[in-house]
Design a protein around this motif. Structure first.
Motif, PDB file in Angstrom:
ATOM      1  N   GLY A 111      11.882 -15.565   3.800  1.00 39.17           N
ATOM      2  CA  GLY A 111      11.858 -16.385   2.596  1.00 39.17           C
ATOM      3  C   GLY A 111      11.805 -17.869   2.904  1.00 39.17           C
ATOM      4  N   ALA A 112      12.465 -18.276   3.980  1.00 38.34           N
ATOM      5  CA  ALA A 112      12.440 -19.689   4.367  1.00 38.34           C
ATOM      6  C   ALA A 112      11.032 -20.126   4.763  1.00 38.34           C
ATOM      7  N   ALA A 113      10.294 -19.261   5.449  1.00 39.20           N
ATOM      8  CA  ALA A 113       8.944 -19.608   5.896  1.00 39.20           C
ATOM      9  C   ALA A 113       8.013 -19.872   4.718  1.00 39.20           C
ATOM     10  N   SER A 114       8.143 -19.088   3.644  1.00 42.99           N
ATOM     11  CA  SER A 114       7.258 -19.275   2.495  1.00 42.99           C
ATOM     12  C   SER A 114       7.727 -20.386   1.566  1.00 42.99           C
ATOM     13  N   SER A 115       9.021 -20.709   1.583  1.00 42.98           N
ATOM     14  CA  SER A 115       9.553 -21.730   0.676  1.00 42.98           C
ATOM     15  C   SER A 115       9.423 -23.143   1.221  1.00 42.98           C
ATOM     16  N   VAL A 116       9.499 -23.303   2.547  1.00 45.77           N
ATOM     17  CA  VAL A 116       9.542 -24.637   3.120  1.00 45.77           C
ATOM     18  C   VAL A 116       8.241 -25.403   2.914  1.00 45.77           C
ATOM     19  N   VAL A 117       7.146 -24.698   2.644  1.00 48.44           N
ATOM     20  CA  VAL A 117       5.850 -25.364   2.510  1.00 48.44           C
ATOM     21  C   VAL A 117       5.662 -25.991   1.137  1.00 48.44           C
ATOM     22  N   VAL A 118       6.427 -25.553   0.138  1.00 49.39           N
ATOM     23  CA  VAL A 118       6.140 -25.922  -1.249  1.00 49.39           C
ATOM     24  C   VAL A 118       6.355 -27.407  -1.538  1.00 49.39           C
TER      25      VAL A 118
END
Length: 394
Positions: A111-118
């Motif tokens: 979840g961190a990998a997909s959230s950090v880009v936003v």
């Protein structure tokens, strides 16, 4: 510079991506007692899975933030969403608390990998109106914690807790399809540069004016996660509401967060993020103080509900505007800055569970005192900023 046009569908996609985390955090809250019974463990062990999730989520952002800056945001997002879906499927099949905690850790890492880009994508698209873009995204994303407990309660009514994690896997799978088709790629100006973790973090921590803002995120998040961790006990055990009514009461607080972000999106361009942060702090001080008073006097449920609502709205104002102010300071290191704030946000949030357990008295007073402590921490950071500006003026 004028605000760049942005498709509302893209904002919806970004909000849906980052909503995987509140879904993972909130959806299984009503199922905790049943999960503890099925896995033959104490409910405290299941509750600690929330702190473990937050700690793993925050720590993994330290890795993925610089990777997003150096390698691009699209591949990292797809990788994270895929891992989240697989971990959710695995969670639906566990039968012991040890395997449950293991796969919750994997779910948090993904979840961190997909959230950090936003935030970096929003900062690139909105530029000086980043706070407005963050408000739009947060307002839509808040549908996840608004609906998640009610969805979890509905699944528990229809079936077992295992299907809560199957639903999370299906959700992540749908987001993968749309992200593959519509998510843009935004790389650094020098897209060929190698990953330099230390240099990125050195840049963020060396920025003097960003330090009180980063600590503000820690205190506001601590207050928020005290609420999140304590609510199942406060509403269900202490005040005796049903699991279904818990979802409704929890949803009311999330609606207050959405309202705060809606108001912020309308007025922040005119008033500015610093002023909106101070407005939120003023509301938070009043609400948290009243909450402590009402719980000290052992007053009824509705006094807690009526003070927690404005308190959550004010924490939303503080968090959204602080996030935007931090991201604006690091145009070339937005991923690293997001990693720093995310790690400290969820790391401080992970302290809520152990502190609530340590201060447990069987009443609602410890959680309200801890929330007030978080708000007073934000006040100290504002005093720090005021003193620094006064010294600079002299």
């Amino acid at each position: 510079m004028t605000e760049k046009p942005l498709s509302p569908w893209l904002i919806l996609l970004l909000a849906a991506m980052i909503a995987t985390t509140p879904l993972a955090v909130d959806m299984y809250l009503p199922a905790m007692p049943a999960m503890a019974q099925d896995m033959s463990t104490h409910i405290g062990s299941v509750q600690q899975s929330l702190s473990i999730f937050l700690a793993a989520y925050g720590a993994s952002m330290l890795l993925f933030g610089p990777l997003a800056d150096a390698l691009g945001r699209r591949p990292l997002a797809l990788f994270g969403l895929s891992g989240f879906a697989l971990a959710s499927l695995a969670l639906s099949q566990v039968d012991s608390i040890e395997w449950f905690l293991t796969w919750r850790t994997v779910q948090a890492l993904s979840g961190a990998a997909s959230s950090v880009v936003v935030p970096g994508i929003i900062r690139y698209l909105y530029r000086e109106h980043t706070a407005k873009g963050m408000s739009y995204m947060s307002m839509i994303m808040m549908l996840a914690p608004l609906l998640a407990p009610a969805m979890g309660s509905a699944i528990m009514w229809l079936s077992s807790w295992h299907f809560i994690f199957i639903a999370q896997a299906i959700y992540a799978g749908l987001i993968i399809v749309f992200a593959w088709r519509f998510l843009p790629e935004i790389k650094a100006k020098d897209s060929s540069r190698r990953v330099n973790f230390l240099q990125g973090y050195r840049t963020v921590f060396a920025h003097h004016s960003a330090r009180p803002l980063i600590i503000t995120i820690m205190f506001s998040s601590f207050a928020f996660f005290c609420f999140l961790t304590a609510m199942p006990f406060i509403y269900i055990k202490y005040f005796g509401v049903s699991e279904q009514h818990f979802g409704i009461l929890f949803g009311m607080n999330v609606m207050m967060l959405m309202l705060a972000n809606f108001i912020n999106s309308r007025v922040v361009s005119r008033l500015g993020s610093p002023r909106m942060l101070r407005i939120g702090l003023g509301i938070a001080l009043i609400s948290a103080s009243l909450l402590c008073l009402f719980n000290y006097l052992n007053m009824s449920l509705w006094y807690t509900v009526l003070t927690v609502g404005p308190l959550m709205a004010s924490l939303g104002l503080i968090s959204t505007n602080t996030d935007a102010m931090i991201i604006m300071k690091f145009p070339d290191h937005s991923g690293t800055a997001t990693a720093v704030t995310g790690t400290l946000r969820f790391g401080s949030g992970a302290l809520a569970g152990p502190l609530l357990a340590w201060l447990y008295t069987g009443t609602a007073l410890p959680f309200s005192l801890l929330m007030l402590g978080g708000v007073l921490g934000v006040l100290c950071c504002q005093i720090w900023i005021f003193v620094r500006r006064a010294q600079a003026a002299e």
